[in-house]
Design a protein around this motif. Structure first.
Motif: not given
Length: 881
Positions: A432, A455, A458, A468
Motif C-alpha cells: 500500500a 483494501d 489489510q 490504506i
C-alpha cells in the motif's frame, strides 16, 4: 565572653542550606547549647561539614573535642562545657552511643554527630532522636546540577561550560567527593583548561591516572565483600532486583536487603538505585576479566529465563564487553523492544548484539530499520542489502521495505514503488505504501489496483490502517476532491502519531497532507499538521527535514519570510547534507526567498544550487511547486530554457493523469509568472486561460484565475483599482499573502491616477501586514515549529543573509528617533542592505522617487555630504538600534 563573629568561612557550594543555622548559631553564640545530627551517605561531605564547624568554634577560642569510630571517645572525661564533634557514628558500639545520648541530654551540651543512614542500630536511632529534639537533622546527599555548577566554578575559578557541567554531573552522580575527583581528572588529562573553558570537548570516557585508579581500588576493596560484590554485579548490568541479584550473588532476600541498604549508604549508588557511572567504569576496570565475563553470562541467562522485558538489562550490558550466546540473546531482545520506542538505542543494541557474537545477517533487516530511522541512510542501505539480495534471507520483507523507503527519500519514486509492490498487500510497511509514489509518477491504474488488493487484505494494525488511508487520500487528489483527500490524509497522520519516530516511511502522511494543502490553499491545515508531526517526531530523523522544509515553504508563500528563513537555517544547522528530494525543496526555498526579497546576488547563488538539485530528482507531482518557483528564477536569470525540459515533463505527467485540477492549477500560476518575467505574453495568456478553464472545478482555481486575469490586464495598462483590490484580497484569503500584496503594488506603479495610486498602495500595505520590513525581522515571532536545542554545522543554507538590522516601529534608540523618522529608518536600513531605490520602493510599496526624497532628507538630517559619510552615519544609527 561572646565575641562578634564574621560569616562562616565554609564555601557556599559545600554547605547545604539546612546546615546554615548551625553556623549562624555558633557565630552568634558559640557557648550556647547546641545539638545536631548530620545524616547522609558516604562522600556527601559530612566530614567536611564537621571540619568547618570546628573552625567556627575555634574562632571563638573554644577547645573542640573530635571523635570517630577509630579514634574513640573517653566519655567519662568529656567536659559538658566543651563542643564535641563526632564523625562516623554508625560504626560506634552501643555503649558509646548510649553515653553520647546521655551527654546530648545535658542542659549545656554542644554536640554534633555525623553518620550514615545504614547501618542503623537501636542505639544510633535513640541518639539521633535526642539530637533532633530541637531541630531536624541536617540531611546531605547527591547534588543537583545547579549545585554541581557552583562547586565546579569555585574549584576551577571560571564559569564552566554547560557541556562540562553535564558531563561531571552525569559521571559523578552528583556525589560531592566525585564531583571534585572527576573535575580534577579532566584537568589532569588536559581535557579541560580553566584558562580556555570554551575549548572543552566532552570525551567518550573520563580517564584517571594509574595512581588514582590504584587509590580508588584500595577504597573499593576496603568495602565489605558483600557490598563490593553487589557493586560488581551492578557494574556488569544487574539492576536492584532481588529476583536477579539473588541467584547472581547466591544470596537470600534478607541478606540482600541489608547489602543493598549498605551499598546505598556508601553514596556510590544513587537514590534511584543506579551505580554511579564513574564508579561503574572503575569497578569494571578493576574486576578480573574472567570474573566479569562469567558474571555477565550468568546475568544474561537469568534475564532470559525470567521472561518479560530485558531492555534495562540490555542497556546495562552495552559497553561492558560481554559476549557469548546468552549475552547476545539479551541484547537482541532488548534491541527488538527498543525498536518500538527508540531507534537510536535499538541501533546501539543491535550493534552490541553483533559484538557479542551474533550473526550480522540475522539482524541485518532490523538493524537497517533502526539505523535508517536515526538518519544514516547510507549505512541502512548497506545493511539491508544483505537480506534484499538473498531471496532466502530471514526477515527479507522488512529489508525490502527499508530499501524502498530510502529510495523514495533519495528521489527514486519509481524504484521505491516497484519494491513496495513486490511485498504482500497485508504486510505492514508493504504494497500500500507504493500508492503515493505511483500516483506521483502518473501510474494511476497500477495505484488503483494495488490499493484494491491492499483494501481486501489489510490487517488490523495501526500501520496498515494508516497506509490504506494515505493511499486513498492520494488517489482522491486525482480522482476525487481536495476535501476528501485532506480528510483521509489527516486521519492517517493521527493514526501514526503515537508511533512517532519508530515508523519508517517513504513519505509521511503529514508531509503529504501539507503538500496537498499547499496545492489547494489550505495553509492552516498544512501548518497544524506539520507542527504535530514535528512534535511527535513522526517518521524519525529522515522525515524531520522534510517536515521543516514544507513548513518553511508554507511560511514563504504566506509572506512570513522571516519565519521561512529561520526554519530553513534550522535545517542547515541540523543536517550536513540533504537527500535529493529535500535538497530540491531547500534549493527552491532559497531561490524563492531571494526573489521575494529582491536580492539579486542571493538569487544567482541559489539558482546555481537549484540547477544541480533539479538534475538529481525526476519530476513527480510532489515537486511541482518547487519546479514552478525555479521556473520563475530561471526566467529572472534568462535561463528559462534550462528548465523547459523539466516543465515539459511535468506537463506530460499532468496530461497522463488527465490534468487533475489540484495538481495542475498551482503550476499554471507559477508558469504564468515565469512567462511574464521572460516577457512571453502569449505564454502567460495560455496559462491564465488554463486557470480560467479550471475555475469552475475548484474555488482555489477560481481565485488564481481571477488574479491571473487582473495581473495581465495590469501589465497591459488596463487598471481597474477596485477589481485589482478584490483579486488581491482573495489571493490573501487563500494564503498567498506575498503575491496578494504584489498585485496592487504593480498596479500602482503603472497608473498615473493619484487617487488610484493611493488606494492601491494602501491595499498593498494592508495585505503586506504580515511581511517583514527587511530581509529578516527579529526572531521570536512564535510561528516557527518547536525549537531545537542541538545543532550541527552544515553546508546547506538559505540565501546568504543580509545585514540583520531591521528597525521596528518605535524600537530604535532615542538618538536615532530624534534624528530620523520611522519611515526614514526603514528606508535607511534597506539601503544599507544594498537595495536600489527601486527595490526599496517595491519593498515598502512606495515609488522610487519617494525613496530618493527620503534619502535626501536623511542626508540633510545627518549632516553628511559624501556617500561614504552617509553610509557610515547610517550604520552608526542602525547599530545603536
Amino acid at each position: 565572653m561572646v565575641r562578634p563573629q564574621s560569616a562562616p568561612d565554609l564555601p557556599a557550594p559545600s554547605a547545604p542550606p539546612s546546615a546554615l543555622w548551625i553556623f549562624r548559631q555558633i557565630a552568634g553564640a558559640p557557648s550556647a547549647p547546641l545539638t545536631a545530627a548530620i545524616v547522609g551517605p558516604g562522600g556527601t561531605g559530612k566530614s567536611v561539614l564537621l571540619d568547618a564547624l570546628a573552625r567556627e568554634y575555634q574562632k571563638a577560642d573554644a577547645v573542640v573535642v573530635r571523635g570517630n569510630s577509630t579514634a574513640g571517645l573517653q566519655l567519662d572525661t568529656l567536659d559538658p562545657n566543651e563542643p564535641v564533634l563526632v564523625d562516623d557514628a554508625h560504626h560506634l558500639d552501643q555503649a558509646t552511643l548510649a553515653g553520647l545520648r546521655t551527654f546530648a541530654e545535658g542542659e549545656t551540651a554542644r554536640l554534633v554527630v555525623a553518620y550514615r543512614p545504614w547501618p542503623r542500630s537501636r542505639g544510633l536511632s535513640a541518639l539521633g532522636a535526642s539530637l533532633a529534639r530541637r531541630r531536624s537533622p541536617v540531611v546531605v546527599g547527591h547534588l543537583d546540577r545547579g549545585t554541581v555548577r557552583a562547586r565546579i566554578a569555585a574549584r576551577v575559578g571560571c564559569t564552566p561550560p554547560d557541556s562540562l557541567i553535564d558531563l561531571v554531573h552525569e559521571q559523578s552522580g552528583g556525589l560531592p567527593s566525585l564531583v571534585n575527583l572527576v573535575t580534577q581528572a579532566l584537568q589532569d588529562t588536559g581535557r579541560f583548561d580553566p584558562r580556555r573553558p570554551e575549548l572543552f570537548r566532552c570525551p567518550e570516557r573520563v580517564n584517571v591516572s594509574a595512581g588514582l585508579a590504584e587509590r580508588l581500588r584500595y577504597q573499593l576493596e576496603a568495602l565489605d565483600p558483600e557490598i563490593y560484590g553487589l557493586l560488581q554485579a551492578m557494574a556488569v548490568g544487574a539492576a536492584l532486583d532481588a529476583d536477579v541479584l539473588g541467584p547472581l550473588l547466591d544470596a537470600d532476600s534478607a541478606s540482600l536487603t541489608d547489602t543493598v541498604e549498605a551499598a546505598m549508604a556508601t553514596g556510590l549508588v544513587t537514590n534511584g538505585g543506579q551505580l554511579i557511572p564513574f564508579i561503574r567504569n572503575i569497578v569494571l576496570r578493576l574486576m578480573p576479566m574472567l570474573r566479569s565475563r562469567a558474571m555477565q553470562r550468568q546475568l544474561a541467562t537469568i534475564q532470559l529465563d525470567r521472561g518479560g522485558s530485558v531492555l534495562a538489562a540490555g542497556r546495562q550490558l552495552l559497553g561492558t564487553g560481554a559476549s557469548g550466546s546468552r549475552v547476545a540473546a539479551v541484547l537482541e531482545r532488548a534491541g527488538d523492544e527498543a525498536l518500538r520506542q527508540s531507534p537510536a538505542l535499538a541501533a546501539e543494541l543491535y550493534a552490541g548484539t553483533i559484538d557479542a557474537g551474533a550473526s550480522p545477517s540475522a539482524l541485518a533487516a532490523r538493524h537497517a530499520q533502526a539505523v535508517a530511522l536515526t538518519g544514516d541512510l547510507d549505512q541502512a542501505l548497506r545493511l539491508a542489502d544483505q537480506v534484499v539480495s538473498d531471496p532466502s534471507a530471514a526477515d527479507r520483507e522488512r529489508g525490502v521495505s527499508v530499501v524502498a523507503a530510502i529510495l523514495a527519500h533519495r528521489g527514486l519514486p519509481a524504484h521505491s514503488a516497484q519494491l513496495y509492490c513486490s511485498l504482500p498487500a497485508d504486510v505492514a510497511g508493504g504494497a500500500a505504501l507504493a500508492v503515493p509514489a505511483l500516483i506521483g509518477i502518473g501510474e494511476l491504474a497500477q495505484a488503483g489496483a494495488v490499493l484494491d488488493a491492499a483494501d481486501a487484505d489489510q490487517g488490523a494494525t495501526l500501520m496498515t490502517g494508516a497506509e490504506i488511508l494515505m493511499a486513498r487520500g492520494m488517489l482522491a487528489t486525482v480522482t476525487g476532491t481536495s476535501t476528501g483527500a485532506l480528510s483521509q490524509l489527516a486521519r492517517a497522520t493521527v493514526l501514526l502519531e503515537p508511533a512517532g519516530e519508530t515508523v519508517l516511511l517513504p513519505d509521511t502522511p503529514a508531509a503529504l497532507t501539507a503538500v496537498v494543502a499547499l496545492q489547494c490553499g489550505e495553509l492552516a491545515v498544512a501548518d497544524s499538521t506539520l507542527r504535530r508531526a514535528v512534535a511527535a517526531k513522526l517518521g524519525g530523523r529522515p522525515a524531520h527535514a522534510r517536515h521543516l522544509l514544507l513548513h518553511s515553504w508554507m511560511a514563504m508563500v504566506r509572506g512570513k519570510l522571516d519565519v521561512a528563513h529561520r526554519t530553513l537555517d534550522r535545517v542547515a544547522r541540523q543536517f550536513t547534507a540533504l537527500e535529493p528530494r529535500d535538497e530540491v525543496v531547500a534549493a527552491a526555498l532559497a531561490v524563492g526567498l531571494a526573489r521575494r526579497e529582491g536580492d539579486g546576488a542571493a538569487l544567482r547563488s541559489a539558482w546555481r544550487r537549484a540547477r544541480c538539485a533539479l538534475v538529481r530528482h525526476p519530476i513527480d507531482l510532489y515537486m511541482l511547486q518547487p519546479l514552478g518557483e525555479l521556473a520563475i528564477a530561471a526566467a529572472r536569470s534568462s535561463e528559462l530554457e534550462s528548465v523547459a525540459p523539466h516543465l515539459k515533463e511535468a506537463e506530460n505527467l499532468l496530461d497522463k493523469l488527465d490534468n487533475p485540477v489540484l495538481w495542475a492549477v498551482p503550476l499554471h500560476w507559477y508558469q504564468m509568472h515565469a512567462a511574464i518575467v521572460a516577457q512571453q505574453l502569449s505564454e502567460a495568456q495560455r496559462h491564465a486561460a488554463a486557470l480560467d478553464d479550471a475555475a469552475s472545478g475548484s474555488p482555489y482555481a477560481a481565485v488564481l484565475a481571477a488574479a491571473a486575469s487582473s495581473w495581465l490586464r495590469v501589465l497591459s495598462g488596463d487598471i481597474d483599482p477596485e477589481t485589482v483590490q478584490i483579486a488581491a484580497r482573495r489571493l490573501h484569503g487563500v494564503g498567498l499573502a506575498w503575491d496578494a500584496a504584489q498585485l496592487p503594488a504593480q498596479a500602482a506603479a503603472r497608473t498615473t491616477d493619484r487617487r488610484a495610486i493611493s488606494a492601491l498602495l494602501t491595499c498593498a500595505r494592508a495585505l503586506n501586514g504580515s511581511l517583514p520590513t527587511g530581509p529578516h525581522s527579529a526572531p521570536g515571532s512564535g510561528e516557527e515549529l518547536g525549537a531545537e536545542t542541538c545543532s550541527q554545522g552544515g553546508s546547506i543554507s538559505s540565501a546568504p543573509h543580509r545585514a540583520e538590522t531591521t528597525v521596528a516601529a518605535g524600537s530604535g534608540p532615542v538618538e536615532a528617533q530624534s534624528v530620523l523618522s520611522e519611515r526614514e529608518l526603514e528606508v535607511g536600513q534597506l539601503i544599507l542592505t544594498g537595495l536600489t531605490h527601486k527595490q526599496v520602493g517595491e519593498r515598502l510599496f512606495i515609488s522610487a522617487k519617494t525613496v530618493e526624497h527620503h534619502m535626501a532628507r536623511i542626508r540633510q538630517r545627518l549632516g553628511v555630504g559624501t556617500r561614504n559619510e552617509l553610509f557610515d552615519q547610517l550604520r552608526s544609527v542602525m547599530e545603536g538600534s
